[in-house]
Motif scaffolding. Structure first.
Motif, short mmCIF file in Angstrom:
data_model
loop_
_atom_site.label_atom_id
_atom_site.label_comp_id
_atom_site.label_asym_id
_atom_site.label_seq_id
_atom_site.Cartn_x
_atom_site.Cartn_y
_atom_site.Cartn_z
N GLY A 120 0.78 -1.23 0.00
CA GLY A 120 0.00 0.00 0.00
C GLY A 120 0.81 1.28 0.00
N TYR A 121 2.14 1.20 0.07
CA TYR A 121 2.98 2.39 0.14
C TYR A 121 3.79 2.54 -1.15
CZ TYR A 121 1.91 2.18 5.12
OH TYR A 121 1.26 2.16 6.32
N PRO A 122 3.87 3.76 -1.69
CA PRO A 122 4.69 3.97 -2.89
C PRO A 122 6.14 3.56 -2.65
CG PRO A 122 3.33 5.90 -2.43
CD PRO A 122 3.23 5.00 -1.24
N ALA A 123 6.75 2.96 -3.65
CA ALA A 123 8.12 2.47 -3.50
C ALA A 123 9.07 3.58 -3.08
CB ALA A 123 8.58 1.85 -4.82
N ILE A 124 8.85 4.79 -3.58
CA ILE A 124 9.81 5.86 -3.27
C ILE A 124 9.79 6.23 -1.80
CG2 ILE A 124 8.30 7.86 -3.70
CD1 ILE A 124 10.73 9.09 -5.20
N PHE A 125 8.70 5.96 -1.08
CA PHE A 125 8.66 6.23 0.35
C PHE A 125 9.69 5.37 1.09
CE2 PHE A 125 4.57 8.59 1.54
CZ PHE A 125 4.48 9.22 0.30
N TYR A 126 9.83 4.11 0.64
CA TYR A 126 10.83 3.24 1.25
C TYR A 126 12.24 3.77 0.99
CZ TYR A 126 7.08 -0.25 1.73
OH TYR A 126 5.92 -0.92 2.07
N VAL A 127 12.46 4.29 -0.22
CA VAL A 127 13.77 4.82 -0.57
C VAL A 127 14.06 6.08 0.25
CG1 VAL A 127 15.21 5.71 -2.44
CG2 VAL A 127 13.58 3.86 -2.89
N ILE A 128 13.08 6.96 0.39
CA ILE A 128 13.25 8.18 1.19
C ILE A 128 13.61 7.82 2.62
CG2 ILE A 128 12.02 10.15 2.18
CD1 ILE A 128 10.42 10.29 -0.46
N SER A 129 13.00 6.77 3.14
CA SER A 129 13.20 6.41 4.55
C SER A 129 14.62 5.96 4.85
CB SER A 129 12.22 5.29 4.95
OG SER A 129 12.59 4.05 4.39
N THR A 130 15.41 5.62 3.83
CA THR A 130 16.80 5.21 4.06
C THR A 130 17.71 6.40 4.34
OG1 THR A 130 17.47 5.36 1.73
CG2 THR A 130 16.49 3.27 2.47
N ASN A 131 17.26 7.61 3.98
CA ASN A 131 18.08 8.82 4.12
C ASN A 131 19.36 8.75 3.29
OD1 ASN A 131 16.34 10.09 6.07
ND2 ASN A 131 17.16 8.69 7.61
N ASP A 132 19.37 7.93 2.25
CA ASP A 132 20.54 7.82 1.38
C ASP A 132 20.29 8.65 0.13
OD1 ASP A 132 22.41 6.89 -0.64
OD2 ASP A 132 22.84 5.21 0.69
N ILE A 133 20.94 9.81 0.06
CA ILE A 133 20.69 10.76 -1.03
C ILE A 133 21.12 10.18 -2.37
CG2 ILE A 133 21.02 13.12 -1.81
CD1 ILE A 133 19.70 12.79 0.96
N GLY A 134 22.23 9.45 -2.39
CA GLY A 134 22.74 8.88 -3.64
C GLY A 134 21.77 7.89 -4.24
N ILE A 135 21.21 7.00 -3.41
CA ILE A 135 20.24 6.01 -3.91
C ILE A 135 18.97 6.71 -4.36
CG2 ILE A 135 18.77 4.09 -3.22
CD1 ILE A 135 21.02 3.05 -1.51
N LEU A 136 18.52 7.71 -3.59
CA LEU A 136 17.31 8.44 -3.98
C LEU A 136 17.51 9.11 -5.33
CD1 LEU A 136 14.50 9.60 -3.39
CD2 LEU A 136 15.63 11.45 -2.12
N ARG A 137 18.67 9.69 -5.54
CA ARG A 137 18.95 10.35 -6.83
C ARG A 137 18.88 9.34 -7.99
NH1 ARG A 137 24.77 12.97 -8.69
NH2 ARG A 137 24.09 13.75 -10.73
N GLU A 138 19.48 8.17 -7.81
CA GLU A 138 19.45 7.18 -8.87
C GLU A 138 18.02 6.67 -9.11
OE1 GLU A 138 21.79 6.39 -10.92
OE2 GLU A 138 23.17 7.75 -9.90
#
Length: 633
Positions: free
Chosen positions: A159-177
């Motif tokens: 039920g949660y957008p995939a990008i929310f999981y990525v944001i929750s890691t606080n990893d800017i490099g992974i979020l950018r990719e």
């Protein structure tokens, strides 16, 4: 077999993570059966939870009590790198509480994936477990069809957008990719449609800097700032009222895209939204949308991220806008000649920073030349045969040869310090994009080279322009009026540049980009950025190493800035020097915040301990409006 970790393994662990305490390293090795590789992987994934951020006893409120619970959860989450987002999630029904995902085999990060099978749940589990960094996720996603990735990266998990999981890691490099490969920065969750940037702000980060970079990254890739009520960031340089903006200011609160922003949410937004984040929201809201053609030209030329250049530095909105415009024309015409820019403006006002960020966003190699140390042609480019040392070339010569036929950037700082000899050597590569390798005389193609010449030589005209046009430049949102004034300034600067450097060189310049002084509000934001850097530095763990050069004495410190707009304005009010720019602000932060903070910290304890308790400080202004640093006991 003993479960006690070997000293050798502890040392190797600490070599990877020098800010980790010895006891923590030992605990991880013990929990994971002295498997060094696994212990390091798990620590990497859990590190964001391990630096405690305690509440401040002088500011008790229901929300701060909840933050105390959040601190304890994050501090004690050693057992699982998949710790749930607790704290605020647990006590706030409106905050997404992301579920724990199963941790796949670590080979997912090293073995090539099946390009026809995309397992989103498995990938997100591996990301949250710390198996991926930015380079690995880029290689992993590169195996899949670009057209399919947009759909795959934007599916929901439980039920949660995939990008929310990525944001929750606080990893800017992974979020950018993730965003570069098609992740949606405007994804929403729940019936009230909580937006990704709302989640990122409320979720926060390990430090203010981390939280600020996460928001800026989302905005840079097209997240709409207007999902946040305008009163939260326009004007940006003010302290928000307790509980949030008053209803009279919230004229847009009934927009459908703000249903998520209830009174309870607004109260928490007020507590967590920093000056830097308000500035980023404000600046993003003022950017004119780009056309489809503009986007396609940049994307096809591998420069799509340049559209977010304005989010990468403080101030210089006009410089970034002009740079984007000139680059668009250059790329659209497919010119087979170098792109040559002059960055003109006073020291410390972002010339070097913009060049570096420009290179980052275009994924180009950048070579920086300090022109103060080169007076002769052969010093900068290297001697020709048969002179001694010609076979070694020079750093610039070898960079141009290595980048032959490819787009790259040469940044020549303090160009006014160069000589006529060097100017004459630059004429041919500037005109035709041809350069002679000093080692062997071979002609090299540098037609795609981007040359940036930074100079302070034209400062007097720029200072005069800012003084005469302060209202339009700093207080108007009329970009057309600003551009007309700046075009007039540039005509004057071109004439002056010709007078200083000669017509042959100036005639080959693509454009002069003026860098203006900071407004008082922009200066305050720069002070806040410096304070964020300070917070990131002092939050690290204290460490006494075998090699005392590696000791960390100042650490385990938490900083809270109360009334950040007032504090940062007070710092820069009398300290910002228009001739030295950000350097004067950085020095002011050192004198007014860093030095008294470290002095009080050193007086507060008898000895250093890797596991010493957190020392908390509040930075505020006193009754006289002066900045004070207060130890919280």
């Amino acid at each position: 077999m003993s479960t006690t970790p070997k000293e050798e393994d502890i040392s190797r662990f600490l070599a990877q993570y020098p800010t980790c305490s010895r006891d923590t390293a030992s605990d991880f090795l013990t929990v994971y059966g002295n498997d060094l590789e696994e212990a390091i992987e798990k620590y990497k994934a859990s590190e964001k939870y391990l630096i405690p951020v305690p509440p401040f006893e002088d500011d008790i409120s229901p929300s701060n009590s909840s933050n105390e619970h959040d601190t304890r959860v994050r501090t004690n989450s050693l057992e699982s790198s998949q710790a749930e987002d607790e704290g605020i999630d647990e006590y706030s029904s409106w905050m997404p509480k992301l579920p724990t995902l199963p941790v796949p085999d670590r080979s997912i990060a090293s073995d090539p994936p099946d390009p026809y099978v995309f397992e989103l749940r498995e990938l997100l589990g591996a990301i949250r477990a710390g198996y991926f960094d930015a380079d690995r996720i880029r290689r992993y996603l590169g195996y899949y069809d670009k057209n399919d990735l947009y759909t795959q990266l934007n599916e929901t998990i439980d039920g949660y957008p995939a990008i929310f999981y990525v944001i929750s890691t606080n990893d800017i490099g992974i979020l950018r990719e993730w965003l570069k490969h098609g992740g949606d920065p405007n994804a929403t969750w729940g019936t009230s449609a909580i937006p990704a940037i709302g989640f990122s702000i409320l979720h926060g980060g390990q430090t203010m800097l981390q939280a600020s970079k996460t928001l800026a990254t989302l905005l840079r890739f097209g997240a709409d700032p207007r999902v946040i009520p305008k009163a939260f960031y326009d004007p940006y340089c003010r302290d928000l009222p307790e509980g949030g903006p008053i209803l009279e200011e919230l004229y847009d609160i009934n927009d459908t895209n703000k249903e998520w922003c209830t009174e309870e949410v607004r109260e928490h937004l007020t507590e967590v939204l920093t000056l830097s984040q308000r500035y980023d929201l404000y600046r993003s809201s003022k950017v004119m949308p780009h056309s489809g053609r503009e986007k396609e030209v940049l994307n096809r030329q591998g420069a799509g991220e340049v559209l977010g250049l304005h989010q990468m530095i403080v101030a210089q909105s006009i410089a970034t806008r002009w740079l984007q415009r000139k680059l668009l024309v250059y790329l659209a015409l497919q010119k087979k000649k170098p792109f040559i820019l002059v960055f003109a403006g006073p020291s410390g006002h972002g010339k070097t920073e913009l060049a570096k960020r420009f290179g980052d966003l275009m994924s180009l190699e950048l070579h920086v030349v300090d022109c103060t140390i080169f007076k002769q042609d052969n010093e900068l480019f290297g001697p020709r045969p048969p002179y001694t040392g010609h076979e070694d070339g020079s750093q610039l010569n070898n960079f141009l040869v290595r980048q032959a036929g490819q787009r790259c950037i040469v940044f020549m700082d303090e160009f006014e310090k160069t000589s006529k000899d060097i100017h004459n050597t630059l004429l041919l590569p500037f005109q035709d994009g041809r350069y002679e390798d000093r080692r062997n005389g071979k002609i090299i193609d540098c037609s795609k080279t981007i040359w940036i010449l930074a100079t302070n030589k034209l400062d007097d005209s720029i200072h005069g322009f800012c003084n005469a046009n302060e209202k339009t430049i700093f207080h108007s949102e009329d970009q057309d009026a600003q551009d007309k004034l700046v075009e007039k300034l540039c005509r004057q600067l071109r004439k002056e540049f010709t007078g200083h450097f000669g017509a042959p060189l100036s005639g080959r310049i693509t454009e002069i980009i003026p860098f203006l002084i900071f407004s008082p509000q922009e200066a305050a934001v720069i002070a806040h950025r410096t304070l964020m850097d300070l917070e990131s530095e002092v939050i690290q763990h204290v460490r006494l190493a075998l090699n005392k050069e590696e000791d960390v004495y100042v650490g385990n410190i938490n900083i809270r800035i109360k009334n950040d707009a007032t504090v940062c304005s007070a710092i820069t009010r009398d300290e910002y020097d228009k001739k030295t720019g950000a350097r004067s602000i950085n020095q002011a932060v050192e004198r007014m915040v860093q030095d008294p903070l470290v002095s009080q910290y050193l007086k507060d304890g008898d000895e250093f301990d890797e596991n010493q308790p957190i020392t908390s400080f509040v930075v505020d202004v006193d009754v006289d409006g002066e900045v004070e640093v207060r130890l919280v006991t």
